[in-house]
Each structure stands twice: as C-alpha cells, then as structure tokens.
Motif scaffolding. Structure first.
Motif, PDB file in Angstrom:
ATOM      1  N   LEU A  16      45.522   6.632  27.681  1.00 20.23           N
ATOM      2  CA  LEU A  16      46.321   6.062  26.602  1.00 20.23           C
ATOM      3  C   LEU A  16      47.176   7.125  25.923  1.00 20.23           C
ATOM      4  O   LEU A  16      48.370   6.932  25.692  1.00 20.23           O
ATOM      5  CB  LEU A  16      45.411   5.371  25.576  1.00 20.23           C
ATOM      6  N   THR A  17      46.568   8.269  25.596  1.00 23.85           N
ATOM      7  CA  THR A  17      47.307   9.318  24.897  1.00 23.85           C
ATOM      8  C   THR A  17      48.474   9.812  25.737  1.00 23.85           C
ATOM      9  O   THR A  17      49.580  10.018  25.220  1.00 23.85           O
ATOM     10  CB  THR A  17      46.369  10.490  24.559  1.00 23.85           C
ATOM     11  N   GLU A  18      48.227  10.020  27.042  1.00 20.45           N
ATOM     12  CA  GLU A  18      49.315  10.478  27.917  1.00 20.45           C
ATOM     13  C   GLU A  18      50.443   9.455  27.979  1.00 20.45           C
ATOM     14  O   GLU A  18      51.627   9.818  27.952  1.00 20.45           O
ATOM     15  CB  GLU A  18      48.775  10.737  29.328  1.00 20.45           C
ATOM     16  N   ARG A  19      50.099   8.166  28.026  1.00 24.55           N
ATOM     17  CA  ARG A  19      51.133   7.137  28.085  1.00 24.55           C
ATOM     18  C   ARG A  19      51.899   7.026  26.775  1.00 24.55           C
ATOM     19  O   ARG A  19      53.098   6.753  26.769  1.00 24.55           O
ATOM     20  CB  ARG A  19      50.505   5.793  28.468  1.00 24.55           C
ATOM     21  N   VAL A  20      51.202   7.225  25.651  1.00 24.48           N
ATOM     22  CA  VAL A  20      51.887   7.210  24.356  1.00 24.48           C
ATOM     23  C   VAL A  20      52.900   8.348  24.287  1.00 24.48           C
ATOM     24  O   VAL A  20      54.036   8.174  23.835  1.00 24.48           O
ATOM     25  CB  VAL A  20      50.864   7.314  23.205  1.00 24.48           C
ATOM     26  N   ILE A  21      52.483   9.534  24.746  1.00 27.46           N
ATOM     27  CA  ILE A  21      53.393  10.680  24.732  1.00 27.46           C
ATOM     28  C   ILE A  21      54.566  10.443  25.672  1.00 27.46           C
ATOM     29  O   ILE A  21      55.724  10.709  25.329  1.00 27.46           O
ATOM     30  CB  ILE A  21      52.630  11.963  25.121  1.00 27.46           C
ATOM     31  N   GLU A  22      54.279   9.922  26.863  1.00 20.44           N
ATOM     32  CA  GLU A  22      55.317   9.750  27.875  1.00 20.44           C
ATOM     33  C   GLU A  22      56.312   8.658  27.502  1.00 20.44           C
ATOM     34  O   GLU A  22      57.526   8.818  27.682  1.00 20.44           O
ATOM     35  CB  GLU A  22      54.661   9.433  29.221  1.00 20.44           C
ATOM     36  N   ARG A  23      55.796   7.524  26.983  1.00 22.32           N
ATOM     37  CA  ARG A  23      56.667   6.366  26.752  1.00 22.32           C
ATOM     38  C   ARG A  23      57.226   6.288  25.329  1.00 22.32           C
ATOM     39  O   ARG A  23      58.276   5.688  25.116  1.00 22.32           O
ATOM     40  CB  ARG A  23      55.894   5.077  27.047  1.00 22.32           C
ATOM     41  N   VAL A  24      56.504   6.874  24.372  1.00 21.54           N
ATOM     42  CA  VAL A  24      56.908   6.720  22.974  1.00 21.54           C
ATOM     43  C   VAL A  24      57.522   7.995  22.409  1.00 21.54           C
ATOM     44  O   VAL A  24      58.599   7.965  21.802  1.00 21.54           O
ATOM     45  CB  VAL A  24      55.706   6.281  22.105  1.00 21.54           C
ATOM     46  N   ILE A  25      56.831   9.124  22.599  1.00 22.92           N
ATOM     47  CA  ILE A  25      57.257  10.359  21.940  1.00 22.92           C
ATOM     48  C   ILE A  25      58.355  11.075  22.715  1.00 22.92           C
ATOM     49  O   ILE A  25      59.390  11.434  22.147  1.00 22.92           O
ATOM     50  CB  ILE A  25      56.043  11.282  21.726  1.00 22.92           C
ATOM     51  N   MET A  26      58.165  11.285  24.008  1.00 23.68           N
ATOM     52  CA  MET A  26      59.122  12.077  24.781  1.00 23.68           C
ATOM     53  C   MET A  26      60.522  11.464  24.810  1.00 23.68           C
ATOM     54  O   MET A  26      61.510  12.205  24.712  1.00 23.68           O
ATOM     55  CB  MET A  26      58.599  12.285  26.204  1.00 23.68           C
ATOM     56  N   PRO A  27      60.688  10.144  24.943  1.00 26.27           N
ATOM     57  CA  PRO A  27      62.057   9.601  24.903  1.00 26.27           C
ATOM     58  C   PRO A  27      62.753   9.838  23.565  1.00 26.27           C
ATOM     59  O   PRO A  27      63.985   9.756  23.497  1.00 26.27           O
ATOM     60  CB  PRO A  27      61.843   8.099  25.156  1.00 26.27           C
ATOM     61  N   ARG A  28      61.988  10.121  22.520  1.00 26.20           N
ATOM     62  CA  ARG A  28      62.557  10.357  21.193  1.00 26.20           C
ATOM     63  C   ARG A  28      62.402  11.814  20.766  1.00 26.20           C
ATOM     64  O   ARG A  28      62.401  12.117  19.581  1.00 26.20           O
ATOM     65  CB  ARG A  28      61.891   9.435  20.168  1.00 26.20           C
ATOM     66  N   LYS A  29      62.259  12.683  21.729  1.00 26.66           N
ATOM     67  CA  LYS A  29      62.015  14.096  21.438  1.00 26.66           C
ATOM     68  C   LYS A  29      63.140  14.692  20.606  1.00 26.66           C
ATOM     69  O   LYS A  29      62.905  15.375  19.599  1.00 26.66           O
ATOM     70  CB  LYS A  29      61.850  14.858  22.751  1.00 26.66           C
ATOM     71  N   THR A  30      64.384  14.449  20.993  1.00 30.52           N
ATOM     72  CA  THR A  30      65.520  15.022  20.268  1.00 30.52           C
ATOM     73  C   THR A  30      65.571  14.516  18.832  1.00 30.52           C
ATOM     74  O   THR A  30      65.776  15.289  17.887  1.00 30.52           O
ATOM     75  CB  THR A  30      66.825  14.664  20.993  1.00 30.52           C
ATOM     76  N   GLN A  31      65.364  13.204  18.667  1.00 27.48           N
ATOM     77  CA  GLN A  31      65.393  12.636  17.310  1.00 27.48           C
ATOM     78  C   GLN A  31      64.262  13.186  16.452  1.00 27.48           C
ATOM     79  O   GLN A  31      64.451  13.468  15.257  1.00 27.48           O
ATOM     80  CB  GLN A  31      65.300  11.114  17.366  1.00 27.48           C
TER      81      GLN A  31
ATOM     82  N   THR B 222      39.447  16.436  24.287  1.00 25.99           N
ATOM     83  CA  THR B 222      39.137  16.317  22.850  1.00 25.99           C
ATOM     84  C   THR B 222      40.258  15.628  22.090  1.00 25.99           C
ATOM     85  O   THR B 222      40.035  14.697  21.312  1.00 25.99           O
ATOM     86  CB  THR B 222      38.883  17.707  22.260  1.00 25.99           C
ATOM     87  N   SER B 223      41.517  16.091  22.325  1.00 25.62           N
ATOM     88  CA  SER B 223      42.644  15.487  21.606  1.00 25.62           C
ATOM     89  C   SER B 223      42.842  14.034  21.999  1.00 25.62           C
ATOM     90  O   SER B 223      43.199  13.198  21.163  1.00 25.62           O
ATOM     91  CB  SER B 223      43.914  16.284  21.877  1.00 25.62           C
ATOM     92  N   ALA B 224      42.600  13.692  23.272  1.00 27.40           N
ATOM     93  CA  ALA B 224      42.738  12.294  23.706  1.00 27.40           C
ATOM     94  C   ALA B 224      41.721  11.408  22.996  1.00 27.40           C
ATOM     95  O   ALA B 224      42.048  10.312  22.532  1.00 27.40           O
ATOM     96  CB  ALA B 224      42.570  12.201  25.224  1.00 27.40           C
ATOM     97  N   LYS B 225      40.485  11.885  22.900  1.00 26.53           N
ATOM     98  CA  LYS B 225      39.453  11.098  22.220  1.00 26.53           C
ATOM     99  C   LYS B 225      39.766  10.939  20.730  1.00 26.53           C
ATOM    100  O   LYS B 225      39.549   9.875  20.158  1.00 26.53           O
ATOM    101  CB  LYS B 225      38.090  11.762  22.412  1.00 26.53           C
ATOM    102  N   VAL B 226      40.276  12.012  20.121  1.00 28.45           N
ATOM    103  CA  VAL B 226      40.618  11.925  18.700  1.00 28.45           C
ATOM    104  C   VAL B 226      41.721  10.897  18.478  1.00 28.45           C
ATOM    105  O   VAL B 226      41.651  10.064  17.562  1.00 28.45           O
ATOM    106  CB  VAL B 226      41.045  13.310  18.173  1.00 28.45           C
ATOM    107  N   THR B 227      42.772  10.949  19.327  1.00 25.67           N
ATOM    108  CA  THR B 227      43.870   9.995  19.186  1.00 25.67           C
ATOM    109  C   THR B 227      43.394   8.561  19.356  1.00 25.67           C
ATOM    110  O   THR B 227      43.739   7.669  18.571  1.00 25.67           O
ATOM    111  CB  THR B 227      44.956  10.304  20.220  1.00 25.67           C
ATOM    112  N   GLU B 228      42.590   8.323  20.392  1.00 24.79           N
ATOM    113  CA  GLU B 228      42.085   6.973  20.638  1.00 24.79           C
ATOM    114  C   GLU B 228      41.170   6.507  19.509  1.00 24.79           C
ATOM    115  O   GLU B 228      41.193   5.335  19.118  1.00 24.79           O
ATOM    116  CB  GLU B 228      41.353   6.937  21.980  1.00 24.79           C
ATOM    117  N   GLN B 229      40.369   7.419  18.961  1.00 24.97           N
ATOM    118  CA  GLN B 229      39.477   7.043  17.871  1.00 24.97           C
ATOM    119  C   GLN B 229      40.269   6.695  16.616  1.00 24.97           C
ATOM    120  O   GLN B 229      39.917   5.762  15.878  1.00 24.97           O
ATOM    121  CB  GLN B 229      38.492   8.179  17.577  1.00 24.97           C
ATOM    122  N   VAL B 230      41.346   7.448  16.371  1.00 25.37           N
ATOM    123  CA  VAL B 230      42.195   7.150  15.208  1.00 25.37           C
ATOM    124  C   VAL B 230      42.804   5.753  15.345  1.00 25.37           C
ATOM    125  O   VAL B 230      42.779   4.939  14.404  1.00 25.37           O
ATOM    126  CB  VAL B 230      43.293   8.214  15.051  1.00 25.37           C
TER     127      VAL B 230
END
Length: 334
Positions: free
Chosen positions: A186-201, A304-312
C-alpha cells in the motif's frame, strides 16, 4: 441561464388553476375508487342479497345501469386519467418545469401507472394528494410542517435515513480497512500513484512554506534577534584578551566601544540581508534543489515505515467509524 432560474415561480393564477385541476382529478379518483369498491362488494352474495332486501329499487338500478356496464364506465375514467397525464405532460413542457421534456412520466409515475385499469394500480392515484399538498404549501395556503402527522413521519424518515447511511458508511470504511491490512504494497502504491506524480508541486509548496514561515518568524522576532546579536558581539569582545589589552591604552575604551558598535551593526545588517534574501528567486531555487535532492530519500520505504503508514491510515478510518457510529438523531430528538 438555466431554465430553473429563468422560471423560478409560476404566476399565482396559474398555480390556482393547477390546484383546481388537481381537485377535479382527486374528485374523479374518489368517485372511481368508490365505484370500484362498491362494485367489488356488490359481487359478494350475502351483501348483494342484503342490498336487494333493503333497497330493491336501488339494487335493480345499479345492476342494470352500472354493474352491467361497469367496464365501459371504468374505461371512461381511464380515458379521463390518460387525458390528464397527456395534458399535464404538455403543460410541464410549456412551463419548462423539468430539465428535459421526457422527465414528466418518470416524475409522475404514480399518475402513469394509475391509468392502468387494474384495482392495484388505481390506488396510486391517491398520491396526487401529496402533489396537491405540496403546491398548497408552496403557496403558503397551508403549512404542512406544523402538522403532527408530518412531524411524525419526518422524524422517523430522518432516523431511518441516518441509520441506513451510517450502516453503509461503516461497511465501506470496514472494507477499506480490510484492504489496508491485506495489502502488502500500500505504501509503495501511495508513493507511486499519489506522491510522485505531484513531486514538483510538493517541492514548490515546501519551498513556499519555508520562505513564508522563515520570513514571518524573522519579522515577528526581529527586535529580539537584533538584541541577541548585540549581546553576543558585546560578550565576545569583553572576553577577548586583545580587547582587554586595548583597554589599557589611552582612548582604548572609546576605541573598543566604537569597534563593538561597528561589528554589531555589520552583523545586524548581514542578518537583515539574509532575511531579505529568503524572498529572492535564488533562495527559492536553493531550497527547491535541496528538497529535490532529499525527496527520494524521504520517501524510502522499509518494513517499519510501511507498517507505520498503514497503521496511521487504519487508525484514521477507525476514528471515522467511531464518529459515524454516534447516533446524531438521539441528540436532535431527545
């Protein structure tokens, strides 16, 4: 301009004409349903015999004049109801009442089905009463919201609607939580689909926020910063062995004070120049380059970071579920 804004209200004369026509249709519906009910009772043997014994003249009249031709009489009412639907449709088109001309039979489905010559469908004509009450309420001739029966049904309709929407929302949130738990990336997909396309912004937004925050903080705390610089220069000079030796010379104290004032002024001007430079394009480019260089490392994902993100995310959804579970209608109707 939208149709609903061009024709927000009909003239009162037209509204009263609609009311008169609705009353005429309701009278026809009541007569038709009464005839249907009485004719159904007339077919029952004991009731038929009782009518013949109590009122033989009426029995002969009804049997010969109405009952024997009941289908033809009913078709007259059906024809009247069909004409009402067609006339109402034409009036709705002329008044531009709906967004499309063919919406009328769907909005007035009870009138359309009421034209079917079957006993179960005829009772749908009673819904015309609701349309009539709505028109009277809109003209402020009556106020249905003050009626006990309206308040009763409105209350339980509100409760039912809230309970159904809450159950649906809880089911959806629960399904999302299950997907979060079951997903391994989930965390990797959030980064790939949500964050990276908006990296410049995102980098541009970070730079703007840093610039605004730093500039605002400096303007609010400038007197304290200048006093701290002056105090730092003064303390540094007092503790310097060279300055102490300078004090022993003639006019040494005066030279030391002038040196302190000069160094403090230079330091304060330097800080002012740096603060003003925060609003320059060069500083923003520097911040953006720095953020871009560290952006990928910030988004590095481990277990660790993936579990933290999913738990949040899971806890946020759980908090929303707790809010949805709260039965707000109890607060409104207690």
């Amino acid at each position: 301009m939208p149709i609903r804004q061009r024709y927000p209200h009909l003239p009162k004369a037209v509204e009263y004409a609609h009311i008169g026509w609705d009353l005429l249709i309701l009278a026809a519906v009541i007569i038709n349903l009464s005839l249907l009910l009485f004719d159904s009772l007339f077919l029952i043997g004991p009731i038929n015999e009782a009518i013949a014994a109590i009122a033989p003249g009426f029995h002969r009249f009804y049997d010969t004049a109405i009952h024997s031709r009941f289908i033809a009489i009913d078709l007259v009412f059906v024809s009247f109801f069909i004409a009402d639907v067609l006339l109402g449709w034409a009036v709705a088109i002329a008044e531009r009442r709906y967004h499309r001309w063919f919406f009328y039979p769907f909005v007035h489905w009870y009138d359309v089905l009421g034209c079917i010559p079957l006993s179960g469908f005829r009772w749908l004509r009673v819904f015309r009463v609701i349309a009539l009450l709505h028109r009277l309420h809109r003209l402020r001739l009556i106020n249905v919201t003050r009626w006990s029966i309206y308040q009763f049904f409105a209350k339980y309709y509100d409760i039912l609607l809230e309970e159904l929407s809450d159950r649906i929302a809880l089911r959806l949130l629960g399904n999302v939580q299950e997907q979060i738990v079951a997903s391994d990336s989930l965390t990797e997909r959030v980064i790939e689909r949500v964050i990276m396309p908006r990296k410049t912004q995102l980098i541009h937004e970070i730079a703007e926020r840093l610039e605004a925050t730093a500039g605002r903080a400096y303007q609010q705390n400038r007197p304290a910063i200048m006093a701290a610089i002056d105090d730092l220069v003064s303390r540094t000079l007092r503790e310097s062995p060279e300055i102490r030796r300078l004090h022993r010379l003639p006019m040494g104290q005066t030279a030391s004070s002038a040196m302190q004032a000069s160094i403090s002024s230079v330091a304060q001007r330097l800080v002012d120049e740096m603060a003003q430079g925060m609003h320059s394009p060069a500083f923003r480019q520097l911040v953006e380059r720095t953020a871009e260089n560290g952006f990928d490392s910030w988004l590095t994902v481990d277990d660790t970071s993936a579990k933290v993100t999913e738990q949040v995310l899971y806890d946020v959804l759980e908090m929303l579920k707790e809010q949805v579970r709260h039965q707000g209608w109890k607060d409104r109707y207690d």
